[in-house]
Enzyme design. Structure first.
Site, mmCIF file in Angstrom:
data_model
loop_
_atom_site.group_PDB
_atom_site.id
_atom_site.type_symbol
_atom_site.label_atom_id
_atom_site.label_comp_id
_atom_site.label_asym_id
_atom_site.label_seq_id
_atom_site.Cartn_x
_atom_site.Cartn_y
_atom_site.Cartn_z
ATOM 1 N N LYS A 28 0.842 -1.211 0.000
ATOM 2 C CA LYS A 28 0.000 0.000 0.000
ATOM 3 C C LYS A 28 0.868 1.249 0.000
ATOM 4 O O LYS A 28 0.381 2.374 0.036
ATOM 5 C CB LYS A 28 -0.906 0.045 1.239
ATOM 6 C CG LYS A 28 -2.024 -0.953 1.261
ATOM 7 C CD LYS A 28 -3.148 -0.569 2.238
ATOM 8 C CE LYS A 28 -2.883 -0.761 3.644
ATOM 9 N NZ LYS A 28 -4.034 -0.581 4.549
ATOM 10 N N LYS A 78 2.657 2.075 2.501
ATOM 11 C CA LYS A 78 2.589 2.605 3.870
ATOM 12 C C LYS A 78 3.532 1.783 4.747
ATOM 13 O O LYS A 78 3.583 0.564 4.631
ATOM 14 C CB LYS A 78 1.174 2.405 4.451
ATOM 15 C CG LYS A 78 0.147 3.418 4.068
ATOM 16 C CD LYS A 78 -1.173 3.081 4.806
ATOM 17 C CE LYS A 78 -1.822 4.338 5.298
ATOM 18 N NZ LYS A 78 -3.103 4.137 5.961
HETATM 19 N N1 C2G Z 1 -10.541 6.999 8.974
HETATM 20 C C1 C2G Z 1 -11.529 7.929 9.301
HETATM 21 N N2 C2G Z 1 -11.158 9.173 9.685
HETATM 22 C C2 C2G Z 1 -9.852 9.523 9.763
HETATM 23 C C3 C2G Z 1 -8.845 8.581 9.445
HETATM 24 C C4 C2G Z 1 -9.224 7.305 9.052
HETATM 25 O O1 C2G Z 1 -12.733 7.630 9.236
HETATM 26 N N3 C2G Z 1 -9.520 10.791 10.149
HETATM 27 C C5 C2G Z 1 -10.970 5.657 8.545
HETATM 28 C C6 C2G Z 1 -10.566 5.330 7.122
HETATM 29 O O2 C2G Z 1 -11.485 5.887 6.198
HETATM 30 C C7 C2G Z 1 -10.610 3.804 7.130
HETATM 31 C C8 C2G Z 1 -10.212 3.468 8.581
HETATM 32 O O3 C2G Z 1 -10.357 4.682 9.343
HETATM 33 O O4 C2G Z 1 -11.939 3.351 6.894
HETATM 34 C C9 C2G Z 1 -8.783 2.981 8.687
HETATM 35 O O5 C2G Z 1 -7.947 3.961 8.106
HETATM 36 P P1 C2G Z 1 -6.424 3.561 7.764
HETATM 37 O O6 C2G Z 1 -5.821 2.864 8.919
HETATM 38 O O7 C2G Z 1 -5.755 4.762 7.167
HETATM 39 O O8 C2G Z 1 -6.650 2.451 6.640
HETATM 40 P P2 C2G Z 1 -6.274 2.551 5.092
HETATM 41 O O9 C2G Z 1 -4.824 2.804 4.940
HETATM 42 O O10 C2G Z 1 -7.248 3.459 4.489
HETATM 43 O O11 C2G Z 1 -6.477 1.035 4.610
HETATM 44 O O12 C2G Z 1 -8.392 -2.572 2.227
HETATM 45 C C10 C2G Z 1 -8.626 -1.301 2.806
HETATM 46 C C11 C2G Z 1 -7.351 -0.739 3.390
HETATM 47 O O13 C2G Z 1 -6.747 -1.652 4.279
HETATM 48 C C12 C2G Z 1 -7.654 0.575 4.102
#
Ligand code: C2G
Length: 129
Positions: A44, A46
């Site tokens: 990803k 990350k």
């Molecule tokens: N999120 C949120 N508000 C934020 C930050 C994150 O609602 N300020 C939500 C994201 O939209 C996501 C969840 O928290 O639904 C997890 O975010 P991340 O850990 O950044 O996950 P991500 O990198 O988006 O990975 O297959 C899907 C991926 O694994 C998602």
């Protein structure tokens, strides 16, 4: 029992993560979190500060979460939805539309992201304070 699933890295756990987990759990009775493995995070683009084991320890401790499974690939979601008999898939709306293919298997819900906070902002503030 209405089963919900959501996925993410959940690094530097913060109120945005808690907000989505709480709202996801509110949609049903059993919330499964597909937690990105360290190897998957690399695909990803990350690199989480906390490794998978530590992130799992934290997510497991959140009362809204009933079960944590590893997220190894982008491609496991259909299998997960079928295997775990999922009713609703939930993601933040930064992903809006990306997972609509799951509508053939379950309800798909994109919830508004929590404004003003992100793991990367926390990481950057930590490293530069
Ligand atoms: N999120 C949120 N508000 C934020 C930050 C994150 O609602 N300020 C939500 C994201 O939209 C996501 C969840 O928290 O639904 C997890 O975010 P991340 O850990 O950044 O996950 P991500 O990198 O988006 O990975 O297959 C899907 C991926 O694994 C998602």
């Amino acid at each position: 029992m209405k089963k919900i699933i959501t996925y993410g890295t959940f690094d530097f756990i913060h109120r945005g993560h808690i907000n989505i987990l709480r709202r996801a759990q509110d949609l049903g009775d059993h919330l499964i979190v597909g937690l990105s493995t360290d190897k998957f995070n690399m695909t990803k683009g990350k690199q989480a500060y906390h490794n998978y084991e530590d992130r799992k320890l934290i997510i497991d401790a959140i009362s809204y979460v009933d079960q944590v499974i590893p997220e190894y690939t982008w491609d496991q979601k259909i299998t997960d939805v079928i295997t775990h008999d999922i009713d609703t898939f939930v993601m933040g709306d930064d992903w809006k539309g990306e997972f609509d293919f799951l509508k053939a298997y379950c309800e798909v819900v994109y919830l508004p992201r929590t404004k003003g906070i992100s793991s990367s902002a926390i990481r950057n503030s930590r490293l530069h304070s």
